[in-house]
Design an enzyme around this catalytic site. Structure first.
Site, short mmCIF file in Angstrom:
data_model
loop_
_atom_site.label_atom_id
_atom_site.label_comp_id
_atom_site.label_asym_id
_atom_site.label_seq_id
_atom_site.Cartn_x
_atom_site.Cartn_y
_atom_site.Cartn_z
N TYR B 133 -9.99 3.64 -0.91
CA TYR B 133 -10.09 2.30 -0.35
C TYR B 133 -8.71 1.64 -0.32
CZ TYR B 133 -10.91 -2.69 -0.05
OH TYR B 133 -10.84 -4.00 0.32
N LYS B 137 -6.50 0.68 2.97
CA LYS B 137 -6.20 -0.72 3.25
C LYS B 137 -4.69 -0.95 3.29
CE LYS B 137 -8.65 -3.89 3.70
NZ LYS B 137 -9.23 -4.46 4.94
#
Lengths: 872, 331
Positions: B133, B137
């Site tokens: 994640y 990002k």
């Protein structure tokens, strides 16, 4: 020669340059130097001068990087790599015939000729570089503006051998210095706190291969250990030359240096008595690494002493002679008026002395000390418990003009060791236990034994004609006898240096505080006026420092039967008996002793109660005392006005307040300490919102929080051997920055809100801890509380640490957390991030009450970032 | 202002869309399934340029929240949704008249697993970011800010740290259920300070970022309540607010990390074997680290740049949550 590797931690590659100059033998050599190349060229009106830095062995110009980056405007800094060292050219030579000191001084002089340094120069040197810098300085007196020496020496008693760490280096120079990097690596490995790896590597960068280390070995081989060594005459010449140097001198000292000792520092100081000294406690040989602030301190010193021409100690020099003679004139007055009144008594063994007896004994001991070689200005450590012997020894020292050094057991053994070893002690007067301790701690000086205080450890002390490992020169009785037929010493100057006292060390290593004779007199005068003491009074001295002021105030005193190093050993009965023994009207005590007096009051008999009821004034000093405790003390001393002064080792008694005044003041932001004494000016330097900004201008406006500044006749003269600390504390024109923060209220009362270093710098601005702590202490179940900040200054989180009556996990429960937040909200809008519990509040040894918030904050930060809980 | 909000089916995205509409902005929302919001809606995948082009048509600004946020899953999924999706959205914006974008990011894009104590925002760095994640990002944020540097589109990256509030099924309610069934231990001392942000404050911050986009462009701003608290206190607060008891059982931090590593391995294996993981595992190493080290931030620059400060304190947030769950008990 290796080439300069480019970027290294803390070093701007733009500083690196090469310069060609002929060496001492007329051969052209390529030098590597770090050079700020001056923002202002020489000849520019803004140009002030050049700082010329010379490294020692086995370092290189890298050691000065902070001095370059912190340079003041108008100054150029040139840090050289000596020939064969760092990245400068190798001038040959061999271990058998190393490049000599004289050659090196000549080399450096020819380099500065090539650099055409014509303006004022401050020469700076570390280690062996200090000797070369000194040699350069003596040959350039016309342009020399100052000299800064860091952990160096120009004289060593070679007959006693080399300093231990140098012995293998010298004997096996080839192996330890050249063929292996042992010596190079050892120099930085000993640094404390441990240097980052990249910095250690940077120090070793020029010395990676044996060929690069030849001169590391040659430097060691050039130590003139043998009388016939070719560098011996040059060293002796430099050592002699320094005695005639009249420019400002700064000696930087890391005391934890296995090579350069206290004796080396004292030798330098003796040659240059006008030198300023700053000792960096905890720092070692690489003092510029261990104490990075050396760079900023040196520039502050250059600004003050070289640019502005400030006098040596940084102290207020506008002194006027006291009107009424020396510090002990009140004692002489009592001898004339009431010679047979009680001067000092001690309850423990019943000894008593009248004023005439005390004066006769002080005179005899003073004459004996003078005849025995104690001279004015020498330092005498006193390790005698309060009472008759201490009083006699102290006033006798003052009468000789000697400086007494009082390091009490409250500093702890390590603190005493640092304090006494660093103070430059010439003589020690002590009880057997004290002398055994100084021997153990390695404190130098001639030892004089005060007999009659037996203890187990004192058995180690060898009495005259007796046995024991600790030697003493003589006993105080020997001194007294000799004084009986010796002339009285000459009267010392009215402002002679008189005493070095030590701060409690609650906020960092204890600092030595130097008082002059007239300041002691002013201090005693203040106490006398403050509590309305007259010859008709006498006082119980249960607070050690005040025991000494009796003769200076001309007031009798009695030492109760207690262990004064453990204030909580004073019982109510002990206090009553002391009052009875001297018809005392006044009590000087500490919060810890008064707490025990209250706790033991139930054991009093009627006569003892009657004695306690005679007390007119009682004073608690040394640490803040809670109002609740004062109220309880009032029940034991029903007729006493209960006072508590505010002050510090640097200025005893700034203000005073009594219980009635405290009740009137009520609660507020901090602790009310009353109105300043007559003759004491208090002002406030407002705290900046952003801690990086300077303080506001000192003000007496009400309700402004800032650092408390004190100006008074009895403010300390200066911090001992802490030039930069003194300079910073006295920057407001001779007054004293207390390090406490607080405010004045509209009625002119002073409120203390905490220590400056305990201010919490939140995103909402500075927050002082005391009011918040007092609010939390009101909660039931909370035994102790401290407010600390964790995280980066300017965005710190507020954390409350408590000690609870019941034990439990480090995070206190939801109810207490909520209660603490509610209490805090009444005081500040800064949110409380966490409420932590510990049963091990770190407090100072001397008072058992000053909470070491820095340590608590460090612990809180560890716990709150997921580290081990443990104890603070 | 015409604003597109992506990811409006989530808690924060939905509230941002509603807040913008409530103050009179013309709001379009984009997500895969109908959101139930009474707003102009474009259904579609964040990686499909066609639906993106339709969605940004006529918009002045975009608030980009759509992302894959779980703690497990394959790198391919994260890259596709978070990196490629952002890239496609940027293309669509540059091809239309969109002038502003608020890119909603995470503090984890700049920081590894170590303790963060009053930390600054730091630059997004896929090399340092831990886990799929955070890494995806970080790459997306880099691309969004690179688009800003080209000049036409003003982009500000806003990184809320642990958004919570009533109705939060992902975090708060999961914690509440675990606490109720006694499966929520305190890791270590529970003392590490952690920043969080109450939902309403996060919404305000994103709206402020949209309004100040031209001044704040090119910056990455962590937003929190500015009230770091011990993680144990926060978890207990959530548990109590949902009507569950506060956790009392302690698990040593080392053990939790070790268990997390084991779970990481098992999860990876199950995915490799083709199992569809619909629910997140009880603990991952990343989560264990998050729960046993400090994570709090310096908010001074954020507040100054955005001209924003939280309106709802943590304690007020807990109180609102208690009131919510008193009327809507956890099932």
């Amino acid at each position: 020669m290796v080439s300069f590797p480019g970027p290294l931690p803390g070093l701007d590659p733009a500083w690196s340059r090469h310069v060609t100059a002929t060496d001492a033998d007329g051969v052209e050599r390529r030098w590597h130097v770090l050079d700020t190349a001056a923002d202002h060229a020489e000849g520019d009106p803004a140009f002030l001068g050049t700082m010329l830095c010379v490294h020692g062995n086995p370092t290189w110009s890298y050691v000065w990087r902070r001095f370059l980056s912190a340079a003041r405007p108008g100054w150029r800094v040139i840090a050289v790599d000596q020939l064969g060292m760092g990245f400068s050219e190798d001038p040959r030579g061999s271990l058998a015939h190393p490049r000599t000191l004289a050659q090196r001084v000549e080399d450096l002089s020819r380099l500065t000729d090539a650099l055409q340094l014509s303006g004022p120069v401050v020469a700076v040197g570390h280690d062996w570089g200090g000797i070369i810098a000194s040699g350069w300085a003596l040959r350039h007196r016309d342009q020399l503006a100052g000299l800064v020496l860091a952990n160096t020496s120009v004289h060593h008693d070679f007959s006693s051998g080399l300093p231990t760490p140098l012995r293998p280096a010298r004997a096996l120079a080839d192996l330890t210095c050249v063929r292996t990097p042992l010596f190079v690596r050892a120099a930085t490995a000993l640094s404390r706190p441990r240097l980052p790896r990249d910095v250690r590597d940077a120090f070793a960068a020029p010395y990676r291969y044996p060929a690069d280390r030849r001169f590391v070995g040659q430097f060691v081989a050039d130590i003139p250990a043998e009388p016939t060594h070719p560098s011996r005459p040059a060293l002796e010449h430099i050592a002699r030359g320094l005695t005639s140097l009249d420019v400002p001198v700064l000696l930087l000292r890391g005391p934890a240096d296995p090579v350069f000792s206290e004796a080396h520092l004292r030798d330098l100081h003796a040659r240059m008595p006008h030198a300023d000294i700053h000792r960096y406690e905890g720092a070692g040989h690489l003092v510029t690494e261990d104490a990075p602030r050396t760079a900023n301190d040196t520039w502050a010193w250059i600004a003050a002493r070289v640019e502005d021409g400030e006098p040596s100690s940084g102290a207020d020099t506008h002194r006027t002679p006291a009107e009424h003679g020396p510090a002990w004139s009140a004692l002489l007055q009592r001898v004339r008026d009431t010679p047979d009144d009680l001067a000092v008594a001690q309850v423990a063994d019943g000894r008593r002395m009248t004023f005439s007896e005390l004066e006769a004994d002080v005179a005899a001991v003073a004459a004996g000390l003078a005849a025995g070689g104690v001279t004015p200005g020498q330092r005498v450590a006193l390790l005698v418990p309060p009472g008759i012997d201490l009083t006699v020894a102290l006033y006798a020292c003052w009468r000789v003009g000697a400086v007494v050094v009082v390091a009490d057991a409250g500093l702890g053994l390590a603190g005493m060791r640092r304090a006494l070893r660093g103070a430059g002690i010439d003589h020690v007067i002590g009880i057997a236990k004290g002398l055994a301790a100084v021997a153990l701690l390695g404190v130098p000086g001639r030892r004089i034994l005060v007999e009659g205080h037996s203890s187990a450890i004192g058995a180690l002390v060898r009495r005259p004609h007796g046995y024991g490992p600790v030697r003493v020169a003589e006993t105080l009785d020997d001194v007294r006898r000799r004084g009986g037929h010796a002339p009285a010493p000459a009267l010392p100057a009215f402002d002679a240096e008189a005493a070095v006292l030590f701060t409690s060390g609650a906020t960092g290593p204890a600092k030595g505080v130097l008082y002059r004779s007239d300041q002691i007199r002013a201090q005693a005068g203040h106490i006398k006026v403050l509590y309305g003491l007259t010859p008709a009074d006498s006082f119980v001295a249960a607070f050690a420092p005040f025991a000494l002021y009796g003769p200076a105030m001309g007031v009798g005193s009695v030492v109760p039967d207690m262990d004064v190093t453990a204030p909580s050993t004073l019982t109510a009965a002990g206090l009553a008996d002391a009052i009875a023994a001297a018809d005392a009207t006044t009590v000087f005590a500490s919060p810890a002793s008064l707490r025990n007096v209250v706790a033991t009051a139930s054991a009093l008999d009627a006569a003892q109660r009657a004695s306690l009821a005679r007390v007119r004034v009682a004073m608690s000093a040394g640490a803040p005392i809670p109002v609740s405790l004062l109220r309880k003390v009032q029940t034991v001393l029903p007729n006493a006005e209960l006072h508590t002064p505010y002050g510090m080792t640097e200025c005893l008694a700034v203000s005073d307040i009594d219980l009635a005044g405290l009740e009137r003041a009520g609660t507020g932001n901090g602790v009310c300490v009353g109105t300043p004494l007559t003759g004491v000016e208090v002002s406030i330097a407002p705290l900046p919102r952003d801690p990086a900004e300077p303080d506001g201008l000192p003000t007496t406006a009400p309700d402004v929080t800032g650092e408390i500044i004190v100006r008074a006749a009895h403010v300390k003269d200066h911090y001992d051997q802490l030039w930069a600390t003194q300079h910073a504390s006295a920057r407001d024109g001779g007054s004293h920055r207390t390090g406490d923060v607080g405010h004045l209220d509209p009625e002119g009362r002073l409120w203390v809100e905490g220590r400056r270093q305990h201010v919490i710098h939140t995103a909402d601005g500075p927050l002082t801890p005391v009011a918040l702590e007092l609010a939390v202490l009101e909660l039931s179940g909370v035994a102790n509380a401290a407010a600390v900040g964790v995280g980066p200054v300017g965005t710190q989180a507020l954390v409350v640490v408590v000690d609870t009556e019941a034990s439990g996990p480090v995070l206190v429960g939801a109810d207490l957390t909520a209660a603490v937040r509610e209490s805090a909200a009444a005081v500040t809008r800064v949110p409380v991030a966490a409420v932590l519990r510990t049963s091990a509040f770190p407090v100072d040894v001397r008072h058992q009450s000053k909470v070491d918030r820095a340590r608590l904050a460090h612990w809180a930060e560890r716990v709150l970032s997921g580290g081990r809980v443990g104890a603070p | 202002m015409r604003v597109l909000v992506t990811g409006a089916s989530g808690l924060l995205g939905g509230d941002v869309a509603r807040a913008l509409a409530a103050r009179g902005d013309d709001v379009t929302v984009l997500q895969r399934r109908p959101s139930g919001l009474r707003l102009r809606e474009v259904l579609g995948d964040i990686t499909e340029l066609d639906s993106l082009t339709r969605a940004v048509d006529g918009c002045d600004a975009v608030v980009h929240l759509a992302a894959k946020v779980n703690v497990t899953g394959s790198w391919e999924d994260y890259r596709r949704i978070n990196v490629d999706g952002t890239e496609a959205l940027l293309q669509a914006c540059l091809g239309a008249d969109v002038r502003r974008m608020v890119f909603v990011s995470s503090p984890s894009v700049a920081h590894a697993g170590r303790s963060l104590v009053g930390a600054g925002s730091g630059r997004a760095d896929p090399e340092r970011a831990r886990g799929h994640y955070a890494r995806s990002k970080a790459m997306a944020e880099q691309r969004a800010l690179a688009a800003d540097a080209r000049g036409e589109l003003a982009v500000v990256a806003v990184r809320p740290h642990i958004v919570w509030g009533p109705g939060d099924t992902q975090l708060v309610e999961r914690i509440g259920r675990r606490a109720r069934s006694g499966r929520l231990p305190v890791i270590g001392s529970g003392a590490p300070l952690v920043d969080t942000i109450y939902i309403d404050n996060a919404v305000d911050a994103l709206v402020a970022a949209l309004d100040r986009c031209d001044d704040a462009r090119g910056q990455s701003l962590v937003v929190t309540n500015g009230e770091p608290r011990p993680i144990g206190e926060i978890l207990a607060g959530w548990a109590r607010a949902t009507g569950a008891p506060a956790p009392t059982r302690h698990v040593p931090a080392v053990l939790a990390r070790w268990a997390g590593s084991g779970v990481d391995a098992v999860t990876a294996l199950r995915e490799r074997l083709g199992h569809d993981l619909t629910s997140d595992p009880p603990i991952t190493r990343f989560l264990a680290e998050q729960l046993s080290t400090a994570h709090w931030f310096d908010q001074r620059r954020t507040r100054q740049v955005l001209g924003w400060a939280p309106r709802v304190s943590l304690d007020e947030g807990f109180a609102r949550m208690r009131r919510h769950y008193a009327h809507h008990p956890l099932t």
